[in-house]
Write an enzyme that holds these catalytic residues in place. Structure first.
Site, PDB file in Angstrom:
ATOM      1  N   ARG A 112       0.830  -1.213   0.000  1.00 45.26           N
ATOM      2  CA  ARG A 112       0.000   0.000   0.000  1.00 45.26           C
ATOM      3  C   ARG A 112       0.858   1.254   0.000  1.00 45.26           C
ATOM      4  O   ARG A 112       0.482   2.294   0.528  1.00 45.26           O
ATOM      5  CB  ARG A 112      -0.947   0.007   1.182  1.00 45.26           C
ATOM      6  CG  ARG A 112      -0.270  -0.149   2.510  1.00 45.26           C
ATOM      7  CD  ARG A 112      -1.237   0.197   3.590  1.00 45.26           C
ATOM      8  NE  ARG A 112      -0.760  -0.270   4.870  1.00 45.26           N
ATOM      9  CZ  ARG A 112      -1.425  -0.071   5.987  1.00 45.26           C
ATOM     10  NH1 ARG A 112      -2.566   0.578   5.952  1.00 45.26           N
ATOM     11  NH2 ARG A 112      -0.960  -0.516   7.122  1.00 45.26           N
ATOM     12  N   LYS A 131       1.551   6.448   1.178  1.00 51.04           N
ATOM     13  CA  LYS A 131       1.089   5.224   1.840  1.00 51.04           C
ATOM     14  C   LYS A 131      -0.436   5.280   1.922  1.00 51.04           C
ATOM     15  O   LYS A 131      -0.989   6.224   2.495  1.00 51.04           O
ATOM     16  CB  LYS A 131       1.697   5.146   3.242  1.00 51.04           C
ATOM     17  CG  LYS A 131       1.297   3.904   4.022  1.00 51.04           C
ATOM     18  CD  LYS A 131       2.120   3.799   5.295  1.00 51.04           C
ATOM     19  CE  LYS A 131       1.708   2.626   6.146  1.00 51.04           C
ATOM     20  NZ  LYS A 131       2.543   2.513   7.349  1.00 51.04           N
ATOM     21  N   ASP A 278      11.037  -6.945   7.329  1.00 53.86           N
ATOM     22  CA  ASP A 278      10.551  -6.031   6.288  1.00 53.86           C
ATOM     23  C   ASP A 278      10.301  -4.640   6.856  1.00 53.86           C
ATOM     24  O   ASP A 278      10.001  -3.712   6.103  1.00 53.86           O
ATOM     25  CB  ASP A 278       9.258  -6.578   5.652  1.00 53.86           C
ATOM     26  CG  ASP A 278       8.197  -6.928   6.681  1.00 53.86           C
ATOM     27  OD1 ASP A 278       8.489  -7.778   7.543  1.00 53.86           O
ATOM     28  OD2 ASP A 278       7.102  -6.352   6.642  1.00 53.86           O
TER      29      ASP A 278
HETATM   30  P1  AMP Z   1       3.423  -4.032   8.048  1.00 52.75           P
HETATM   31  O1  AMP Z   1       3.897  -5.082   8.979  1.00 52.75           O
HETATM   32  O2  AMP Z   1       2.185  -3.300   8.463  1.00 52.75           O
HETATM   33  O3  AMP Z   1       4.507  -3.079   7.721  1.00 52.75           O
HETATM   34  O4  AMP Z   1       2.973  -4.737   6.675  1.00 52.75           O
HETATM   35  C1  AMP Z   1       3.390  -5.995   6.231  1.00 52.75           C
HETATM   36  C2  AMP Z   1       3.083  -6.167   4.765  1.00 52.75           C
HETATM   37  O5  AMP Z   1       1.688  -6.080   4.535  1.00 52.75           O
HETATM   38  C3  AMP Z   1       3.707  -5.144   3.849  1.00 52.75           C
HETATM   39  O6  AMP Z   1       4.085  -5.794   2.677  1.00 52.75           O
HETATM   40  C4  AMP Z   1       2.589  -4.163   3.594  1.00 52.75           C
HETATM   41  O7  AMP Z   1       2.727  -3.506   2.362  1.00 52.75           O
HETATM   42  C5  AMP Z   1       1.387  -5.091   3.571  1.00 52.75           C
HETATM   43  N1  AMP Z   1       0.134  -4.409   3.937  1.00 52.75           N
HETATM   44  C6  AMP Z   1      -0.241  -3.981   5.162  1.00 52.75           C
HETATM   45  N2  AMP Z   1      -1.464  -3.413   5.107  1.00 52.75           N
HETATM   46  C7  AMP Z   1      -1.879  -3.482   3.828  1.00 52.75           C
HETATM   47  C8  AMP Z   1      -3.059  -3.083   3.123  1.00 52.75           C
HETATM   48  N3  AMP Z   1      -4.074  -2.495   3.740  1.00 52.75           N
HETATM   49  N4  AMP Z   1      -3.111  -3.322   1.798  1.00 52.75           N
HETATM   50  C9  AMP Z   1      -2.103  -3.925   1.157  1.00 52.75           C
HETATM   51  N5  AMP Z   1      -0.979  -4.337   1.751  1.00 52.75           N
HETATM   52  C10 AMP Z   1      -0.864  -4.126   3.068  1.00 52.75           C
HETATM   53 MG    MG Z   2       5.907  -2.751   6.885  1.00 50.62          MG
END
Ligand code: AMP
Ligand code: MG
Length: 531
Positions: A112, A131, A278
């Site tokens: 996102r 974002k 990540d």
């Molecule tokens: P985070 O741990 O929140 O940084 O996210 C982990 C993964 O999930 C990353 O690849 C983000 O891009 C993806 N991600 C989190 N929320 C969303 C969303 N609402 N839509 C698409 N991808 C998401």
């Molecule tokens: Mg992340």
């Protein structure tokens, strides 16, 4: 080819630094998929119906060559919500993987986030990304969107961290999109619509450990090399030309920066909450503000992330261990380029040794001590359990300690501290009373032994112990205000957070324990990953 954003008074020139120098995905559409052989996919933001500015950081705008008045133009919200793209713009989403909660999760990527490009001047590179501007090939089963509450939290905290002197990505703006986003805040089967928003984030770069891991995991070593060489020439030119020795030095530098970042977190009481690989920046920046929190009652096992409530993998006191664990994963990823286990191990071992030294000197500075010898260390080891059993506010304690003078009587100072900084009730504090009084007296004795001057010590302590941090409930109040369309609270708080080490008498009322209502409230004491 560069692309220009023409605002009413300014011109931003974006360079396609990342996309011109690295292999991209030939497929041009937003369909969710596994992308191999590429560092990114070109992708366009999803237009939104009614972009409206919630908050902006003019200082970040200035770094991009924007004037203050540019921020309040109609162009600004169109551009930084993703609605208006320049004719030659080629926005992109990065491909990366990651270890989540200790397990390899495969391809993740910018699900996102959409990068607009890189802004380059003679002495800096700033990557600009949106974002919450819609899905990408990396969105997996999610929607590519972000809600207002999490966007305000990211905006406020990343800016607050910058002013605290903590390495971090920054934020230019928060813009509501006019769309409604479906979220289950508590993950309890009660989803609801919430206002959607887009945060514009700005940093020299957004590369994560996971960007390197994905190519190592897939055996795409030629791309791993291209990406690492690009990283070296773009961000670490001082390390020299790419080659085995330089890769080792690169890993050493990432390790050093990561340690530095974590030491700052421990100094200011920040808990990231989701230290998956990540979410670890290759530039040593705090990145991806999700269910983060600020330590209030001292507790090394505290985590704001309700998803991590069982394992407490990412709790306050675990952060250095986890940083090291993540660096092991990065070492594995870089191994194919280095092929020297001992060299990598030596860097990792050095992390542990250096961590011990840096933690001690950081805590010595918080306590106003010149050194942390054995005697002082023993005293620190007495203090921390006392702080956790009395549930002592981390920020208020260290800030108030600077006011204690060498010759002050111990009891009145303790009473003041008890009043201002303890959350624990009489039943837990009373049994520790003698220990507290002894501790304060021993603390003064150390100051005398170290020949520390009261005034000088206070100046030095106040420079490392912030008076104001973004307490968990403050972000919550800002979100409530913004949700009602009142942007006054974020404005006032942001002003306060820009000078966190200054007294700022007009904000004195914020130098207080968090109120009782906030301690159990969702969004203040606990957060899920739902954002
Ligand atoms: P985070 O741990 O929140 O940084 O996210 C982990 C993964 O999930 C990353 O690849 C983000 O891009 C993806 N991600 C989190 N929320 C969303 C969303 N609402 N839509 C698409 N991808 C998401
Ligand atoms: Mg992340």
């Amino acid at each position: 080819m560069a692309c220009y954003i023409l605002m009413s008074k300014s011109l931003i020139e974006f360079q396609p630094l990342f996309t011109d120098n690295l292999p991209g995905d030939p497929q041009i559409d937003n369909s969710r998929r596994q992308v191999s052989g590429a560092c990114y996919s070109f992708v366009n933001p999803t237009p939104c119906s009614k972009p409206a500015l919630v908050a902006a950081s003019p200082e970040v705008g200035e770094q991009l060559g924007l004037k203050r008045e540019d921020i309040y133009t109609p162009d600004f919200v169109q551009i930084f919500s993703g609605n208006l793209l320049m004719p030659k713009a080629r926005p992109y989403a990065m491909c990366y993987g990651g270890h989540q909660f200790g397990h390899w999760a495969g391809q993740l990527g910018d699900g996102r986030v959409i990068n607009l490009g890189e802004y380059k001047t003679h002495d800096k590179i700033l990557s600009v990304q949106l974002k919450g501007a819609g899905p990408t090939p990396y969105s997996r089963n999610a929607d590519g969107l972000a809600v207002l509450r999490s966007s305000i939290r990211e905006f406020m905290c990343s800016e607050a961290m910058f002013y605290l002197g903590v390495p971090t990505t920054r934020a230019l703006s928060v813009i509501t999109t006019g769309e409604q986003v479906w979220r289950d805040v508590l993950y309890d089967g009660n989803p609801a619509f919430e206002p959607g928003a887009v945060v514009c984030r700005v940093a020299p770069g957004f590369l994560r450990f996971g960007n390197y891991e994905i190519f190592a995991a897939r055996g795409e070593i030629d791309i791993l090399k291209q990406l690492t060489d690009f990283t070296l020439t773009t961000y670490f030119p001082e390390l020299g030309k790419p080659g085995k020795e330089t890769y080792i030095e690169f890993f050493r530098e990432v390790s050093r920066r990561t340690l530095d970042m974590v030491i700052h977190w421990l100094r200011v009481g920040f808990v990231h909450g989701v230290m998956n690989t990540d979410n670890m920046s290759i530039l040593g920046l705090t990145i991806d503000y999700g269910p983060y929190g600020w330590l209030e009652a001292y507790d090394e096992a505290w985590t704001p992330n309700s998803t991590d409530a069982q394992g407490r993998r990412y709790a306050f006191g675990q952060q250095a261990n986890i940083a090291l664990w993540n660096l092991w994963k990065l070492a594995n990823a870089l191994y194919p380029l280095i092929q020297d286990v001992n060299a990598l191990k030596e860097v990792l071992e050095d992390f542990s040794v250096t961590y011990g030294q840096r933690y001690k000197s950081m805590m010595a500075s918080k306590l106003g001590w010149m050194t942390m010898g054995e005697k002082e260390l023993a005293l620190l080891k007495q203090l921390l359990p006392l702080m956790s059993s009395g549930e002592v506010d981390f920020t208020i304690f260290f800030r108030t300690l600077a006011d204690l003078k060498i010759k002050d009587p111990v009891r009145p100072f303790f009473d003041q501290l008890r009043d201002q900084a303890f959350y624990g009730d009489e039943a837990v504090v009373q049994p520790d009373l003698e220990n507290w009084l002894n501790w304060i007296a021993s603390y003064q004795k150390v100051l005398i032994d170290q020949d520390v001057d009261d005034q000088d010590r206070k100046l030095k302590m106040d420079a490392v112990n912030p008076k104001y941090v973004l307490r968990n409930y403050m972000a919550h109040l800002a979100i409530e205000a913004a949700s009602k369309g009142d942007h006054g609270v974020p404005g006032g708080l942001m002003e306060m957070l820009k000078n966190p080490y200054d007294e700022q008498p007009k904000f004195q009322h914020w130098f207080a324990k968090s109120p009782a209502w906030a301690r159990e409230k969702v969004g203040c004491s606990m957060l899920s990953c739902s954002s």
